[in-house]
Design an enzyme around this catalytic site. Sequence first.
Site, PDB file in Angstrom:
ATOM      1  N   SER A   1       0.835  -1.200   0.000  1.00  0.00           N
ATOM      2  CA  SER A   1       0.000   0.000   0.000  1.00  0.00           C
ATOM      3  C   SER A   1       0.867   1.246   0.000  1.00  0.00           C
ATOM      4  O   SER A   1       1.986   1.235   0.517  1.00  0.00           O
ATOM      5  CB  SER A   1      -0.897  -0.006   1.241  1.00  0.00           C
ATOM      6  OG  SER A   1      -1.773   1.085   1.234  1.00  0.00           O
ATOM      7  N   ASP A   2       0.343   2.318  -0.578  1.00  0.00           N
ATOM      8  CA  ASP A   2       1.019   3.613  -0.544  1.00  0.00           C
ATOM      9  C   ASP A   2      -0.035   4.702  -0.653  1.00  0.00           C
ATOM     10  O   ASP A   2      -1.031   4.541  -1.367  1.00  0.00           O
ATOM     11  CB  ASP A   2       2.037   3.742  -1.675  1.00  0.00           C
ATOM     12  CG  ASP A   2       2.999   4.884  -1.416  1.00  0.00           C
ATOM     13  OD1 ASP A   2       3.878   4.714  -0.553  1.00  0.00           O
ATOM     14  OD2 ASP A   2       2.859   5.945  -2.050  1.00  0.00           O
ATOM     15  N   THR A   3       0.177   5.808   0.054  1.00  0.00           N
ATOM     16  CA  THR A   3      -0.787   6.904   0.093  1.00  0.00           C
ATOM     17  C   THR A   3      -0.104   8.224  -0.201  1.00  0.00           C
ATOM     18  O   THR A   3       0.996   8.479   0.301  1.00  0.00           O
ATOM     19  CB  THR A   3      -1.454   6.987   1.492  1.00  0.00           C
ATOM     20  OG1 THR A   3      -2.078   5.732   1.781  1.00  0.00           O
ATOM     21  CG2 THR A   3      -2.485   8.089   1.554  1.00  0.00           C
TER      22      THR A   3
ATOM     23  N   GLY B   1      -2.976   3.490  -3.101  1.00  0.00           N
ATOM     24  CA  GLY B   1      -2.862   2.314  -3.948  1.00  0.00           C
ATOM     25  C   GLY B   1      -2.763   1.097  -3.049  1.00  0.00           C
ATOM     26  O   GLY B   1      -2.050   1.124  -2.037  1.00  0.00           O
TER      27      GLY B   1
END
Length: 184
Positions: free
Chosen positions: A67-69, A104
């Site tokens: 995950s990435d924000t 994501g």
Amino acid sequence: MIILASQSPRRRDLLSLITSQFDIRPANVDETPLFGESGEDLVRRLASLKARKIASGADQKDLVIGSDTIVSINGSTLQKPKNFEDFLHMIGLLSDATHQVYTGICVVLGSKCLNQVVRTDVTLRALSLKEQTDYWKTAEPLDKAGGYGIQGLAARFVTAIHGSYTNIVGLPLVELEELMNRAK
């Protein structure tokens, strides 16, 4: 086994709302945006990169979550502030404006690789320079995309949310659970 490819305590706490049985294996990857890469494309690429990196050393039966924000406003991508001046620039852009939070998520299980980008619109009220400076002094903005954490002291700055709250925190649970179920 489920593996979270992140060292974020917020993501850990959110994932524990879905399952208590998971391992944490941070994936240290270069998070530098590619030239011309949109925020949406950046989080999709980084989530996939993180999940694939950990999956490459895991058992084929392990379900790996990457995950990435990021925060985006007017086409500009805001990651974590580098220093006080960077923070003031970021929070100044977000003050009295609506911005987008993109996360994501990528789920890898064996040969399956499923990913999705979730968008939430967030509006902050106008913030005075004193409020911005006082918030910086709490140290909360240091490791947060866009320089603020909605689950903490900055909650009082938020006037509207359109979309997933857990997306803003860093792990959109509804969409993640759907991807996990599709991967099985």
